[in-house]
Structure formats: C-alpha cells, structure tokens
Design an enzyme around this catalytic site. Structure first.
Site, PDB file in Angstrom:
ATOM      1  N   THR A 331       0.847  -1.183  -0.032  1.00  0.00           N
ATOM      2  CA  THR A 331       0.129  -0.031  -0.093  1.00  0.00           C
ATOM      3  C   THR A 331       0.794   1.176   0.179  1.00  0.00           C
ATOM      4  OG1 THR A 331      -1.722  -1.149   1.114  1.00  0.00           O
ATOM      5  CG2 THR A 331      -1.692   1.319   1.223  1.00  0.00           C
ATOM      6  N   GLN A 361      -6.231  -2.033  -2.275  1.00  0.00           N
ATOM      7  CA  GLN A 361      -5.592  -0.794  -1.928  1.00  0.00           C
ATOM      8  C   GLN A 361      -4.809  -0.295  -3.150  1.00  0.00           C
ATOM      9  OE1 GLN A 361      -5.297  -3.596   0.036  1.00  0.00           O
ATOM     10  NE2 GLN A 361      -5.431  -3.330   2.135  1.00  0.00           N
ATOM     11  N   GLN A 383     -10.082   2.019  -3.456  1.00  0.00           N
ATOM     12  CA  GLN A 383      -9.783   1.735  -2.176  1.00  0.00           C
ATOM     13  C   GLN A 383      -8.376   2.586  -1.917  1.00  0.00           C
ATOM     14  OE1 GLN A 383      -9.660  -2.264  -1.045  1.00  0.00           O
ATOM     15  NE2 GLN A 383      -8.768  -1.942   1.327  1.00  0.00           N
ATOM     16  N   ASP A 384      -8.494   3.132  -0.717  1.00  0.00           N
ATOM     17  CA  ASP A 384      -7.347   4.027  -0.338  1.00  0.00           C
ATOM     18  C   ASP A 384      -6.658   4.973  -1.496  1.00  0.00           C
ATOM     19  OD1 ASP A 384      -7.418   2.292   1.823  1.00  0.00           O
ATOM     20  OD2 ASP A 384      -5.488   1.548   1.714  1.00  0.00           O
ATOM     21  N   ARG A 473     -14.567   4.926   9.884  1.00  0.00           N
ATOM     22  CA  ARG A 473     -14.248   3.829  10.562  1.00  0.00           C
ATOM     23  C   ARG A 473     -12.727   3.701  11.336  1.00  0.00           C
ATOM     24  NH1 ARG A 473     -13.499  -1.663   7.411  1.00  0.00           N
ATOM     25  NH2 ARG A 473     -12.012  -0.963   5.614  1.00  0.00           N
ATOM     26  N   TRP A 475      -9.479   2.802  11.954  1.00  0.00           N
ATOM     27  CA  TRP A 475      -8.225   1.876  11.665  1.00  0.00           C
ATOM     28  C   TRP A 475      -7.465   1.716  12.723  1.00  0.00           C
ATOM     29  CZ3 TRP A 475      -3.584   4.043   8.222  1.00  0.00           C
ATOM     30  CH2 TRP A 475      -2.872   3.007   7.935  1.00  0.00           C
TER      31      TRP A 475
END
Length: 564
Positions: A331, A361, A383-384, A473, A475
């Site tokens: 990532t 990711q 995502q990300d 949320r 992490w």
C-alpha cells in the site's frame, strides 16, 4: 552493498554520555522517575528505560529522545542486514524497503527534535517549536507503525522477521511513545491557549481576488505566460510586487508531452529542481505541467523542498498509474504520486490510480510532506485513494473520489471546501470515507473535514440507499476525525460511522460532528460510542487550520487561501 552500517558500540558511546549529562545538571523542580512514568502511555516500559532517580521532566524527555535516536540506528542496521539476504521473497523485500525508507526519515525527525530540545536549555520553546517537535515525534510513531503493519503481512512466511524485527520494532514503538509523551507533558503547556473560533474569518496570506499570488522576475513571468497562452487569465495569475508581497518564484521549468517545454516528463523536471532549499522565503522552484496525461510514477524526495507544481487544471493535467496491492505492491509503495519534501504545493492537477476496485488498496497520492498544500486538485481512485500519511497537510477546493477508506493515514490534515465523492464499490462492499490511523493519544494528528461537500459520484447515484456509506471507521486505536460545517447529502447512513472490528477503538477514538447540514447531517440516530461526540464551536475551534495545523505560521507563505 555500499550501504553504511553503523557501529552499535560507537553509537552507544556517542549517545549514552549525553544521556547522563542531562540528569547531572538537574537542580530544582525534580520529580521521581516513577511519578513521571505514570503519565506515559506505557508506564511499565517507561520505568524500565529511564534512570531511577529524580530529574526535571524536560531532562527525562531529552534522555528518552536520545535513546530513541540510538534505537533508530540499531533498527536501520537490522533492516540493512535483512535486505542483504538472498532468501527473502520479493514481497518481503518490498516491505523491508518501505521500512528502510521510513526509518531513514525517522532518524532525521529524531535528530531534528533532539537538536531543538538541546538548544532550548531554559526549557522554554517558541510555540512553533513546540508544534514542530510534537509533529516530528508524532511522525516517528507513524513511520514505525507503517513499517510494523507491513511486516505483519509477511511475518508468517518468515519466522526470523516475526521473532526479531517485529519484536524490535514493537519495543521501539513504546520507546518513541515515551519520548512523545514526556515531551508533551514537559512542553505542551507553553502552547498558546485555544480561542473561540470565528468561522467566518478569512486569513488568506497574500491571496487576492481568487488568484494565487505568484511573484516572478520578468524572465520567469514571460516563460510562465508563454506556457499558459498569452492573454489567458488563470486561477493563479497575480503579479505581486515588493510592496504588495506575493509568493516568490525563483525559477521555472515547463513540462510538456509535445516537447515544447524544458522536459517531457515530470520526473526529469523534479530531478532538475535545486536540493535542500532552506525555506519559502528563498523562493519556490515552479514546475508548470502543461495539459496532457502523464503516465509515470512520481516521487518527490525530502531534499527537493519548497517545490511548486501547477497544471492546466483538473482533468487537463493528469498524472496516472495503476500500481496496487492486488498486483504485488505494498500500500505504501503503490502511489502514482508520492511526496515527502517539506513545503510542497500542487495546484490544478489530477492525481489518478486506475487499478480499479478489484485490485484492493491502490493509492493515487501519498503525502508525508510537512507544511504542504494542495489547491484545486483532484484525487481519483477506489480503495485507499488519498494517503495522508504523516506531518501537516492542507487541501483546499479539491475533489476526492474513492470507495473503501479512500481518505486515510495519520497526518494532521485539514480538508477545506473540498468535494468528497464516494464511488460505486464491488458488490457486497460498503464505503467508509475515512480511516484515520492515530495510535497514540499524544499524537497531534487527525482528519478535519471543514466546509466540504460529501455527495455520491455519478456511478453511485443509482445505488444510494443500497450501498452503505459512512463518514469513517477506526483503523487504529485512537482514530480521530472531525466533520464540521459541511454539506452531507443523503448517502450518509443515519448511524454516521462504522466499526472496524467488533468494539475495537470505540471508547478510545475521537469522532465528532459540528454544525453540518443536508439530509445526511441529522445526528439523532448516530452511533452511541463513548468516543463519538456532537461538539460546540469552542471544541470545533481545536480542529481549525490555525489551531490544528498551526497554519497561520506557514500557509501565508504558500499563498493558498484558507479559512482560519
């Protein structure tokens, strides 16, 4: 081969002498080691590493910071040793390379923190020095946590890494936490008191009439105007003079795919930028990137400080790539664009990762650039998408697209007047917009979303109400995100926030909302976690540009507008 391996014996001699020199000078306001350690996040570990005697809190803090420096060099040695092994898998080597990069930054951050602490022997810092040092020590913990997260993904395939590197890193994280905690306890009371917040007050540096104030010589102005097209007016057009001020541009190069500029690639232009510019008052090196799609992976190293990039506009100047975890990248090392150079500024550019939702990711842009700003840029991925990794960052009038955790990291970051667009994820997935990664309560990090608009991207519109979208949320254990004075459309679930796993972090996180509007802003059915709050204006003031980023000290030099 060619890497410098530090001698542990030499380092021990070099650092341990100053440790005890501090404590010998202590005379008044002495406190026992046991008392100081009770305020630490790891009191037992703190008692084990600090000398068992009375001393000033400031001397204990200096001791701990220097011990952190010593341990950081030891860890660098370990990484270099393992990276030289021929038995490691490609995946494991990639993780260790990330750790090496981050650990080298950590050593620099600790050295700078130590210099500030030693220089101020009277125990009184300027407010900016307090903020700088807390920021650096916070980033040290973030760097080590990023490395630890990476090592955990390969630990089961390499027991040596699991039993040695991870163990060493876990202990070092505790040490760095003690250093941050002792510094915070010793010096944070010097920081200015929070004031009531005037949310309508504009503090915009030299910003005038909706234009970025670029102060140029006749030569650089001629190159700039020629690149943009004569007679055209742009968002960043403003001719400053000595009386009126302006952001000084000391030199300019042009990137153009058709060969009409100085370079055809962005990386070549970055390589041509000067090294180790001291501060913004010496002038920015401006890279103007003409319209085009630039398929390249760009990384701005720390020595390319005070670099400014200006494009032709969102979706006109596009930097794009497709690296992803699904294709074997970490990532951390998947970004199309990455920057750690302090004082970086980007204007009118799209940063894109096209890997798609099935590749997990896939980062469009990762920033660990202190005192950096992104103005009228877009960040596109799934995502990300936007990795706000560490240090202090500001985003103004930007567009951010993604699906799962698409604004994440552990910087101190303010997003202001931005458009945040959740996209359509894969079937069965949901969209948590943020995943903030604070792991220590003394870190000055978090995500502040101020006066933004959160609405569905075009592909999500038909599925609003089917795909669940949340503000964020947790992490990490002390995850911190604040949404204030923003427009939240009806895609936001009534509960507002999502769990990570079970009850993890629900009592230690800090999530807050203030004075939001729109169909998704109703807080009557929000989560009832201990860490969730509906706050007032006084509490919201803690997350403004000045109080959260200390932005009044550095944003005016950049010229990007902001609301204080």
């Amino acid at each position: 081969m060619g890497r410098k391996i530090f001698s542990i014996a030499t380092l021990s001699f070099f650092y341990l002498i100053p440790f005890f020199a501090f404590l010998a000078t202590a005379n008044d306001n002495l406190v026992p080691q046991e008392t100081i350690c009770e305020s630490s996040h790891y009191p037992s570990y703190c008692r084990n590493i600090l000398p068992k005697q009375k001393a000033k809190i400031h001397d204990f803090a200096r001791f701990s910071i220097q011990k952190s420096i010593f341990q950081s060099h030891k860890f660098l040695n370990s990484l270099n040793f393992y990276l030289g092994s021929s038995t490691l898998s490609k995946e494991t080597k990639n993780v260790i390379k990330d750790c090496l990069f981050l650990s080298q930054l950590t050593s620099q951050y600790l050295s700078k923190s130590n210099y500030i602490a030693l220089k101020n022997t009277n125990e009184t810092f300027y407010t900016s020095q307090v903020d700088d040092t807390q920021t650096l020590l916070s980033a040290v913990i973030t760097n080590h946590q990023t490395c630890l997260d990476g090592l955990m993904t390969v630990a089961n395939s390499n027991l040596t890494i699991k039993n040695y590197l991870i163990s060493q890193l876990s202990n070092d994280n505790k040490l760095h936490s003690v250093s941050l905690g002792l510094f915070t306890k010793g010096w944070m009371h010097e920081k200015k008191n929070k004031t009531l917040w005037n949310s309508r007050g504009w503090h915009s540096g030299n910003f005038r009439n909706g234009r970025l104030p670029l102060k140029m010589s006749n030569r650089t102005r001629a190159i700039y105007d020629s690149s943009r097209g004569r007679g055209k007016k742009h968002d960043d057009d403003y001719d400053g003079d000595d009386d009126e001020g302006g952001v000084l541009v000391r030199d300019i190069v042009v990137v153009s795919k058709d060969g009409s500029g100085n370079f055809t690639t962005i990386n070549d232009a970055v390589a041509a930028a000067p090294n180790n510019t001291i501060n913004a008052t010496n002038g920015y090196f401006l890279i103007f990137i003409k319209e085009g799609i630039y398929e390249e992976y760009v990384s701005i190293p720390q020595n390319k400080a005070y670099l400014m990039m200006i494009g032709d506009g969102i979706n006109q100047t596009v930097i794009t790539g497709n690296h992803s975890v699904g294709d074997g990248w970490t990532t951390f090392n998947s970004p199309t664009f990455a920057v750690v150079a302090p004082g970086f500024v980007a204007v009118n550019i799209t940063f894109r990762n096209t890997a798609g939702p099935s590749k997990f990711q896939a980062v469009a842009m990762r920033s660990g650039a202190d005192m950096s700003a992104f103005y009228r840029c877009s960040f596109e991925g799934y995502q990300d998408t936007l990795y706000t990794h560490s240090l202090r960052q500001f985003y103004k009038e930007c567009d951010i697209y993604g699906t799962i955790d698409f604004i994440f990291g552990n910087a101190a970051v303010v997003l202001q007047n931005c458009n945040i667009y959740p996209r359509l994820p894969l079937p069965g997935q949901f969209n948590p917009i943020t995943a903030q990664g604070r792991t220590d309560p003394n870190q000055n990090t978090g995500i502040s979303i101020h006066n933004c608009t959160i609405k569905p991207a075009e592909d999500l519109v038909p599925s609003v109400g089917i795909v669940k979208t949340y503000l964020g949320r947790p992490w990490k254990e002390y995850s911190r995100t604040v949404v204030m004075q923003s427009l939240l459309e009806n895609l936001i679930e009534p509960s507002g926030w999502s769990i990570w796993s079970g009850d993890f972090a629900l009592s230690t996180l800090y999530y807050a909302e203030y004075d939001n509007r729109g169909a998704g802003a109703n807080t009557s059915n929000r989560v009832i976690w201990q860490g969730y709050h509906v706050i007032n204006a006084t509490d919201a003031a803690n997350f403004t540009v000045d109080n959260f980023l200390h932005g009044n000290d550095w944003l005016p030099q950049i010229g990007v507008p902001y609301i204080n």
